[in-house]
Design a protein around this motif. Structure first.
Motif, short mmCIF file in Angstrom:
data_model
loop_
_atom_site.label_atom_id
_atom_site.label_comp_id
_atom_site.label_asym_id
_atom_site.label_seq_id
_atom_site.Cartn_x
_atom_site.Cartn_y
_atom_site.Cartn_z
N GLY A 4 -6.62 -0.36 -5.73
CA GLY A 4 -8.05 -0.20 -6.01
C GLY A 4 -8.72 0.88 -5.18
N GLN A 5 -8.02 1.35 -4.13
CA GLN A 5 -8.62 2.36 -3.24
C GLN A 5 -8.15 3.78 -3.53
OE1 GLN A 5 -6.90 0.86 0.37
NE2 GLN A 5 -8.68 -0.38 0.91
N VAL A 6 -7.12 3.92 -4.37
CA VAL A 6 -6.55 5.25 -4.63
C VAL A 6 -7.64 6.19 -5.17
CG1 VAL A 6 -4.94 6.55 -6.09
CG2 VAL A 6 -4.22 4.39 -5.05
N PRO A 7 -7.78 7.38 -4.61
CA PRO A 7 -8.79 8.33 -5.09
C PRO A 7 -8.32 9.02 -6.37
CG PRO A 7 -7.60 9.27 -3.23
CD PRO A 7 -7.05 7.89 -3.43
N TRP A 8 -8.36 8.27 -7.48
CA TRP A 8 -7.74 8.74 -8.73
C TRP A 8 -8.32 10.07 -9.21
CZ3 TRP A 8 -3.33 6.67 -9.97
CH2 TRP A 8 -3.06 5.34 -9.60
N ARG A 9 -9.58 10.34 -8.93
CA ARG A 9 -10.20 11.58 -9.42
C ARG A 9 -9.92 12.75 -8.49
NH1 ARG A 9 -14.74 9.81 -13.02
NH2 ARG A 9 -15.46 11.95 -12.90
N GLU A 10 -9.25 12.48 -7.38
CA GLU A 10 -8.96 13.55 -6.42
C GLU A 10 -7.46 13.69 -6.19
OE1 GLU A 10 -11.41 12.99 -2.81
OE2 GLU A 10 -12.66 11.73 -4.13
N ILE A 11 -6.66 13.36 -7.22
CA ILE A 11 -5.21 13.49 -7.11
C ILE A 11 -4.83 14.94 -7.46
CG2 ILE A 11 -2.99 12.74 -8.07
CD1 ILE A 11 -4.29 10.66 -6.24
N ALA A 12 -3.96 15.53 -6.63
CA ALA A 12 -3.69 16.97 -6.71
C ALA A 12 -2.96 17.37 -8.00
CB ALA A 12 -2.87 17.40 -5.49
N PHE A 13 -1.97 16.58 -8.42
CA PHE A 13 -1.11 17.01 -9.53
C PHE A 13 -0.92 15.85 -10.51
CE2 PHE A 13 0.33 19.21 -5.64
CZ PHE A 13 -0.06 20.49 -5.98
N GLY A 65 -7.35 20.08 -0.30
CA GLY A 65 -8.32 18.99 -0.21
C GLY A 65 -8.04 17.82 -1.13
N TYR A 66 -7.11 17.99 -2.06
CA TYR A 66 -6.77 16.90 -2.98
C TYR A 66 -5.63 16.05 -2.41
CZ TYR A 66 -9.79 18.75 -6.62
OH TYR A 66 -10.89 19.16 -7.34
N TRP A 67 -5.52 14.83 -2.92
CA TRP A 67 -4.53 13.88 -2.43
C TRP A 67 -3.23 13.97 -3.21
CZ3 TRP A 67 -5.17 10.90 1.90
CH2 TRP A 67 -6.47 10.82 2.41
N ARG A 108 0.85 -1.20 0.00
CA ARG A 108 0.00 0.00 0.00
C ARG A 108 0.88 1.24 0.00
NH1 ARG A 108 -3.72 -0.56 5.04
NH2 ARG A 108 -1.81 -1.45 5.90
N LEU A 109 0.36 2.35 -0.56
CA LEU A 109 1.12 3.60 -0.65
C LEU A 109 0.51 4.68 0.24
CD1 LEU A 109 1.86 3.81 -4.49
CD2 LEU A 109 3.21 2.75 -2.65
N LEU A 110 1.39 5.49 0.81
CA LEU A 110 0.97 6.55 1.73
C LEU A 110 0.70 7.84 0.96
CD1 LEU A 110 0.74 6.84 4.88
CD2 LEU A 110 2.96 7.99 4.78
N LEU A 111 -0.50 8.33 1.05
CA LEU A 111 -0.86 9.60 0.42
C LEU A 111 -1.32 10.59 1.50
CD1 LEU A 111 -3.02 8.37 -2.63
CD2 LEU A 111 -0.57 8.90 -2.57
N CYS A 112 -1.21 11.88 1.19
CA CYS A 112 -1.69 12.89 2.12
C CYS A 112 -2.65 13.84 1.40
CB CYS A 112 -0.56 13.65 2.79
SG CYS A 112 0.96 13.81 1.87
N ARG A 113 -3.66 14.29 2.16
CA ARG A 113 -4.66 15.20 1.60
C ARG A 113 -4.24 16.62 1.98
NH1 ARG A 113 -10.30 16.61 1.88
NH2 ARG A 113 -10.52 15.98 4.04
#
Lengths: 177, 177
Positions: free
Chosen positions: B139-148, B63-65, B50-55
């Motif tokens: 499968g859980q990555v919020p692909w539509r809410e990625i910041a860049f 607000g984006y990841w 799993r990968l660590l993302l921050c919002r």
């Protein structure tokens, strides 16, 4: 003393609120003047197993040999910077391939990035920043007259990778002596 | 209007002698104020696939990841910058491995560089620049809410490389839309 590039007032070096490092901060207009490392980008240009080096016509390291490289500019990609610097310093047209080495040089606040490249012809010549430009086989490289350690490391990686049959990507650091 | 950081006099934008691009030049003290791209350096921190993302708790893209990353500072290496930014934004201690992606973003004068990294424990938490920090399976990555876009590309390369069984180094560019 330093001055604010935004309003011309004197700036003081202190840690801004929410930051952890001292910056040049303008008390008049509030501007914070960050200073960050610069990218120096170049190529390892090959022709038939030989590499193109240039002898520097500028300081630092006037008279020493280097790979074509220089400061990346705004509005360009790293690969475009590599192509441009190669053309400016050697007159050579190259096809830029994959990144080959990336070396941090923290004591001068630089990161040096070199791409593999293939000369498209032998129409190279000295630019205004080069005394001469020439192709070298491994055994002919003037190892004791190389301008920068990042260039020496990159050349050694290149000849070692060629010997091994596979070119990799080499990342690392060069510390102050 | 811009001012000279060396002497405080107004500067004009023109091509200095021997140069080919317009610069901010000070007619009073002669200083030339170059502007160069900045390196944004971060990690792809992994724990057990799993990968660590921050919002993001800051603009742009509040607000984006994103992956932990930020401007490289003077006096540090690129790998040190990656480690520091990861700690600042996620509280996570990581072991930094090889560079994984390097993407030029010329329309904002940046180069984004991400290292692979391994979380040393699960003691992460939101930093002042993050609303939340969490581990994601593919499968859980919020692909539509990625910041860049550079972060989205880096994540896609990572999952594709994992599937292929070999992690490479991915260089490229992201053009203005």
């Amino acid at each position: 003393m330093k001055f604010c590039s935004n309003c011309g007032a004197p700036v003081a070096r202190r840690v801004p609120p929410g930051d952890s490092l001292p910056r040049f901060v303008c008390d008049q207009c509030g501007d914070i003047h960050y200073q960050n490392p610069k990218l120096v980008v170049g190529t390892v240009p090959e022709w038939d197993g030989r590499l193109l080096l240039c002898r520097r016509a500028i300081e630092p390291r006037y008279g020493y040999w280097t790979l074509p490289a220089g400061f990346m500019e705004n509005d360009e990609t790293a690969a475009q910077a590599a192509l441009r610097e190669t053309l400016e310093e050697t007159g050579a047209r190259v096809e830029v391939a994959a990144p080959f080495s990336m070396l941090s040089v923290p004591h001068v606040n630089q990161v040096h990035l070199f791409y593999r490249a293939r000369l498209l012809d032998l129409e190279f010549r000295s630019g205004v920043e080069s005394l001469e430009v020439a192709l070298f086989e491994e055994g002919q490289v003037p190892w004791r007259e190389i301008a920068f350690r990042t260039v020496g490391l990159t050349l050694r990686h290149w000849f070692a990778d060629r010997k091994s049959g596979a070119f990799g990507f080499h990342a690392g650091d060069v510390a102050a002596r």
